[in-house]
Enzyme design. Structure first.
Site, PDB file in Angstrom:
ATOM      1  N   THR A 342      19.488  16.480  -7.932  1.00  9.48           N
ATOM      2  CA  THR A 342      20.753  17.132  -8.260  1.00  9.48           C
ATOM      3  C   THR A 342      20.474  18.547  -8.731  1.00  9.48           C
ATOM      4  O   THR A 342      19.503  18.781  -9.469  1.00  9.48           O
ATOM      5  CB  THR A 342      21.527  16.342  -9.342  1.00  9.48           C
ATOM      6  OG1 THR A 342      22.756  17.011  -9.639  1.00  9.48           O
ATOM      7  CG2 THR A 342      20.729  16.192 -10.622  1.00  9.48           C
ATOM      8  N   HIS A 395      12.585   3.723 -18.208  1.00  9.95           N
ATOM      9  CA  HIS A 395      11.354   3.424 -18.940  1.00  9.95           C
ATOM     10  C   HIS A 395      10.948   1.953 -18.824  1.00  9.95           C
ATOM     11  O   HIS A 395       9.856   1.566 -19.237  1.00  9.95           O
ATOM     12  CB  HIS A 395      11.549   3.795 -20.418  1.00  9.95           C
ATOM     13  CG  HIS A 395      10.275   4.090 -21.148  1.00  9.95           C
ATOM     14  ND1 HIS A 395       9.042   4.054 -20.544  1.00  9.95           N
ATOM     15  CD2 HIS A 395      10.038   4.424 -22.445  1.00  9.95           C
ATOM     16  CE1 HIS A 395       8.108   4.355 -21.432  1.00  9.95           C
ATOM     17  NE2 HIS A 395       8.696   4.584 -22.597  1.00  9.95           N
TER      18      HIS A 395
END
Length: 424
Positions: A342, A395
């Site tokens: 993006t 994560h």
């Protein structure tokens, strides 16, 4: 009488909103003609008629929500288009057929408007006003009693416009009877002018998915900065020849797409996703490119970006961006994708934290190029065109070390783009 139903739209899409009717009651349609445009979570799709004939009835209104399998219109295969000689005959025959099962009632001598009429379901309109679900919902929202409305439709069907007009009349009457209270209320700090509008289905979906991404993924972001000197030099040197040869401009996105693909090959967990208790490592490189449209952000996918040249990437991104702005993206353009890029820099963003495009586990954020002082290897200071880049990651399967190394690898390839050009 044949029914037009909402077809299967896609594996993950089961409902939509009626954006626009492309036909009206009485219109002649051929098999395969588009009759209505539906707004879904991802794109707008047209529903075609499976029959040839005349549109006898539209069962839902624009703005109504519909699900796969819902009947939305009826087509009379033996009917004539509105305005033809047989139109009235067909309508009359249809009305007789619909009223077959209803027991005849003795005509009352009262005024004509007091005679009971029947709706499509055979219920007396004196018992229940005839209105669509959307109209009834709007009436409830405005606190309007449908039985007190005199419809403009000669058949007696109450429309949203009738409800809105009744609400306005009610409001005007209230204003006249309580001018003093209204003037007093205008002076309070809480009575401020506002405009309310319903969120589009796509905007609702975007909001829902962004919140889901933050709730389901253990999202962290790491940052770095890239010296764009060499990329800008290459573009300046080769832009004219590139445009003449390929018919597209050499932009920054092809460099970053190539760099991302190279880094994904070195760090395969960034190109994976979680399914239940399994990690699915994707061995393809379908790169999503975020595109801003008037209706919100969409992420069309550049398929097999690892197999495309710089020109191929630029051409595909250009095509997808145009389709997005024109509202012509198909479901296949948006499905899948293994990683997303993006670019907030086109709007002037200097730094941001991109949100994951789930179920993907990584997204790269590009930003505005800005000249800043940089300490060179010989300790001299030079003014260089710099860009902050950010990588958000899940994560749960990507450790901080891998995320930092992935972003650093992207940085290295952008700062030395000649290897990318040789590969692409």
């Amino acid at each position: 009488m044949k029914e037009i139903v909402v077809p299967e739209l896609a594996e993950s899409i089961t409902e939509g909103t009626v954006a626009e009717w492309l036909v009206a009651k009485g219109d002649k349609v051929e098999k395969g003609d588009p009759v209505v445009e539906l707004e879904t979570d991802k794109v707008n799709v047209e529903v075609n008629s499976d029959f040839s004939g005349v549109v006898a009835e539209l069962l839902v209104e624009e703005g109504d929500d519909v699900e796969v399998g819902d009947v939305i219109a009826k087509v009379d295969e033996s009917g004539e288009a509105a305005g033809s000689d047989n139109a009235d005959v067909s309508s009359e025959a249809e009305a007789k057929e619909e009223n077959k099962e209803e027991p005849k009632e003795e005509k009352k001598p009262e005024a004509k408007e007091e005679s009971p009429q029947t709706d499509e379901g055979g219920e007396s309109k004196t018992d229940q006003p005839v209105a669509s679900p959307a109209t009834r919902k709007r009436a409830r929202e405005l606190g309007i009693d449908l039985s007190e409305i005199k419809p403009k439709d000669p058949v007696g069907r109450i429309s949203k416009e009738d409800v809105e007009a009744a609400a306005k009349a009610k409001a005007d009457a209230g204003k006249k009877s309580s001018k003093k209270e209204e003037k007093s209320a205008e002076k309070t700090e809480f009575d401020k002018p506002v405009v309310r509008e319903k969120m589009s289905r796509r905007r609702q979906t975007i909001a829902k998915r962004l919140v889901e991404a933050q709730h389901t993924a253990a999202m962290l972001t790491t940052f770095n900065e890239v010296d764009m000197t060499n990329v800008m030099k290459v573009r300046s040197e080769r832009k004219d020849a590139f445009l003449d040869k390929h018919g597209v401009k050499l932009g920054f996105m092809s460099f970053f797409t190539k760099a991302v693909v190279g880094a994904l090959k070195e760090f395969p967990l960034v190109n994976a996703e979680i399914q239940g208790d399994e990690i699915v490592k994707k061995q393809f490189y379908d790169i999503g490119v975020a595109v801003s449209t008037e209706e919100g952000l969409v992420v069309p996918v550049v398929r097999d970006a690892d197999r495309l040249s710089f020109a191929g990437i630029e051409e595909e991104i250009g095509n997808l961006a145009k389709k997005a702005r024109d509202g012509k993206l198909g479901l296949n353009d948006l499905q899948g994708g293994s990683f997303t890029i993006t670019n907030g820099g086109i709007f002037g963003s200097l730094l941001s934290t991109p949100i994951l495009n789930t179920p993907q586990v990584g997204i790269l954020g590009m930003h505005k190029i800005e000249k800043r002082p940089k300490v060179m290897p010989d300790d001299s200071i030079e003014v260089r065109p710099m860009m902050y880049i950010a990588m958000s990651y899940d994560h749960r399967i990507i450790d901080g070390r891998e995320a930092v190394q992935f972003l650093d690898r992207v940085k290295q390839m952008i700062e030395d783009p000649y290897d990318l050009l040789l590969e692409g």
